[in-house]
Design a protein around this motif. Structure first.
Motif, PDB file in Angstrom:
ATOM      1  N   MET A 145       0.986  -1.093  -0.014  1.00 39.73           N
ATOM      2  CA  MET A 145       0.107  -0.193   0.135  1.00 39.73           C
ATOM      3  C   MET A 145       0.902   1.143   0.161  1.00 39.73           C
ATOM      4  SD  MET A 145      -3.032   1.072   2.594  1.00 39.73           S
ATOM      5  CE  MET A 145      -4.133  -0.359   2.164  1.00 39.73           C
ATOM      6  N   SER A 146       0.813   2.195  -0.802  1.00 42.12           N
ATOM      7  CA  SER A 146       1.358   3.446  -0.916  1.00 42.12           C
ATOM      8  C   SER A 146       1.148   4.260   0.202  1.00 42.12           C
ATOM      9  CB  SER A 146       1.062   4.204  -2.089  1.00 42.12           C
ATOM     10  OG  SER A 146      -0.065   4.894  -2.043  1.00 42.12           O
ATOM     11  N   ARG A 147       2.021   5.152   0.411  1.00 43.26           N
ATOM     12  CA  ARG A 147       2.168   5.871   1.576  1.00 43.26           C
ATOM     13  C   ARG A 147       1.051   6.878   1.586  1.00 43.26           C
ATOM     14  NH1 ARG A 147       4.621   8.264   5.795  1.00 43.26           N
ATOM     15  NH2 ARG A 147       5.664   9.964   5.836  1.00 43.26           N
ATOM     16  N   ALA A 148       0.676   7.433   0.126  1.00 39.59           N
ATOM     17  CA  ALA A 148      -0.564   8.124  -0.187  1.00 39.59           C
ATOM     18  C   ALA A 148      -1.758   7.746   0.329  1.00 39.59           C
ATOM     19  CB  ALA A 148      -0.925   8.674  -1.604  1.00 39.59           C
ATOM     20  N   SER A 149      -2.214   6.159   0.013  1.00 39.05           N
ATOM     21  CA  SER A 149      -3.258   5.644   0.584  1.00 39.05           C
ATOM     22  C   SER A 149      -3.264   5.500   2.139  1.00 39.05           C
ATOM     23  CB  SER A 149      -3.366   4.079  -0.079  1.00 39.05           C
ATOM     24  OG  SER A 149      -3.122   3.990  -1.477  1.00 39.05           O
ATOM     25  N   SER A 161      -2.248   7.613   4.063  1.00 32.36           N
ATOM     26  CA  SER A 161      -2.555   9.246   4.466  1.00 32.36           C
ATOM     27  C   SER A 161      -4.205   9.507   4.174  1.00 32.36           C
ATOM     28  CB  SER A 161      -1.812  10.089   3.730  1.00 32.36           C
ATOM     29  OG  SER A 161      -1.859  10.231   2.499  1.00 32.36           O
ATOM     30  N   GLN A 162      -4.625   8.876   3.195  1.00 34.35           N
ATOM     31  CA  GLN A 162      -6.111   8.939   2.791  1.00 34.35           C
ATOM     32  C   GLN A 162      -6.979   8.219   4.007  1.00 34.35           C
ATOM     33  OE1 GLN A 162      -6.364   7.147  -0.927  1.00 34.35           O
ATOM     34  NE2 GLN A 162      -6.506   9.032  -1.731  1.00 34.35           N
ATOM     35  N   PHE A 163      -6.550   7.397   4.599  1.00 34.00           N
ATOM     36  CA  PHE A 163      -6.916   6.774   5.865  1.00 34.00           C
ATOM     37  C   PHE A 163      -7.019   7.523   7.063  1.00 34.00           C
ATOM     38  CE2 PHE A 163      -6.782   2.612   3.466  1.00 34.00           C
ATOM     39  CZ  PHE A 163      -7.992   2.430   3.219  1.00 34.00           C
ATOM     40  N   ASP A 164      -5.950   8.004   7.282  1.00 33.56           N
ATOM     41  CA  ASP A 164      -5.639   8.703   8.509  1.00 33.56           C
ATOM     42  C   ASP A 164      -6.247  10.203   8.287  1.00 33.56           C
ATOM     43  OD1 ASP A 164      -3.689   7.125   9.349  1.00 33.56           O
ATOM     44  OD2 ASP A 164      -2.012   8.313   8.325  1.00 33.56           O
ATOM     45  N   GLU A 165      -6.496  10.670   7.124  1.00 33.85           N
ATOM     46  CA  GLU A 165      -7.170  11.809   7.002  1.00 33.85           C
ATOM     47  C   GLU A 165      -8.507  11.674   7.134  1.00 33.85           C
ATOM     48  OE1 GLU A 165      -8.299  15.975   6.185  1.00 33.85           O
ATOM     49  OE2 GLU A 165      -6.381  15.138   6.652  1.00 33.85           O
ATOM     50  N   LEU A 224     -18.663  12.586   1.533  1.00 32.51           N
ATOM     51  CA  LEU A 224     -18.447  12.433   2.986  1.00 32.51           C
ATOM     52  C   LEU A 224     -16.834  11.680   3.053  1.00 32.51           C
ATOM     53  CD1 LEU A 224     -21.353  10.063   3.554  1.00 32.51           C
ATOM     54  CD2 LEU A 224     -21.186  12.478   4.253  1.00 32.51           C
ATOM     55  N   PRO A 225     -16.099  12.011   4.243  1.00 37.77           N
ATOM     56  CA  PRO A 225     -14.990  11.155   4.515  1.00 37.77           C
ATOM     57  C   PRO A 225     -15.025   9.528   4.175  1.00 37.77           C
ATOM     58  CG  PRO A 225     -15.526  12.674   6.292  1.00 37.77           C
ATOM     59  CD  PRO A 225     -16.934  12.608   5.527  1.00 37.77           C
ATOM     60  N   LEU A 226     -14.139   9.001   3.554  1.00 35.81           N
ATOM     61  CA  LEU A 226     -14.113   7.669   3.308  1.00 35.81           C
ATOM     62  C   LEU A 226     -14.764   6.804   4.300  1.00 35.81           C
ATOM     63  CD1 LEU A 226     -12.948   5.690   1.153  1.00 35.81           C
ATOM     64  CD2 LEU A 226     -10.729   5.580   2.441  1.00 35.81           C
TER      65      LEU A 226
END
Length: 143
Positions: free
Chosen positions: A1-5, A7-11, A62-64
């Motif tokens: 899983m990429s770092r961007a992915s 960070s999407q969960f974190d956000e 909506l957020p993920l």
């Protein structure tokens, strides 16, 4: 899983916590689990009243994590139903909190929908509002 992915969960987690804080603040609650239950039940009530297309447009903002909550248990055949009364609309909220005299389902719905108003675009919120029958609209108006 990429770092961007990741960070999407974190956000998404951060934004979901912001929504929960907004709800607890409005209701004067400290119980985040109750706020989550309120958010989930009210989103499901709204989801089942909107058409599939209207629900998809709303969920896109909506957020993920909340997209998952929004669609959890979704039955497209129930979308856009003939729910016209506030009591019938709030049945999912009542099912969660009905036995608790400290929890007012109207206030819960208003807090959740005020939070929704705050976090989605004004245009999308207006589309949602106008998709609802007149008797339900006061739940979505600012206090």
């Amino acid at each position: 899983m990429s770092r961007a992915s990741v960070s999407q969960f974190d956000e998404s987690l951060h934004l979901t916590n912001v929504w929960l804080k907004d709800i607890t603040d409005q209701l004067g609650w400290t119980d985040r689990r109750a706020a989550y239950s309120a958010l989930r039940a009210a989103l499901h009530a709204l989801r089942d009243r909107l058409t599939v297309e209207e629900g998809a447009h709303l969920s896109a903002q909506l957020p993920l994590i909340l997209k998952g909550v929004f669609y959890d248990g979704w039955k497209p055949s129930r979308c856009g139903g003939n729910i016209r009364s506030v009591r019938e609309f709030l049945a999912p909220v009542t099912a969660i909190f009905g036995a608790d005299p400290e929890k007012d389902e109207d206030a819960i719905a208003r807090a959740v929908f005020a939070t929704l108003r705050k976090h989605v675009s004004a245009g999308e919120f207006d589309h949602v509002l106008h998709a609802l029958p007149e008797p339900l609209r006061p739940l979505f108006e600012p206090a």
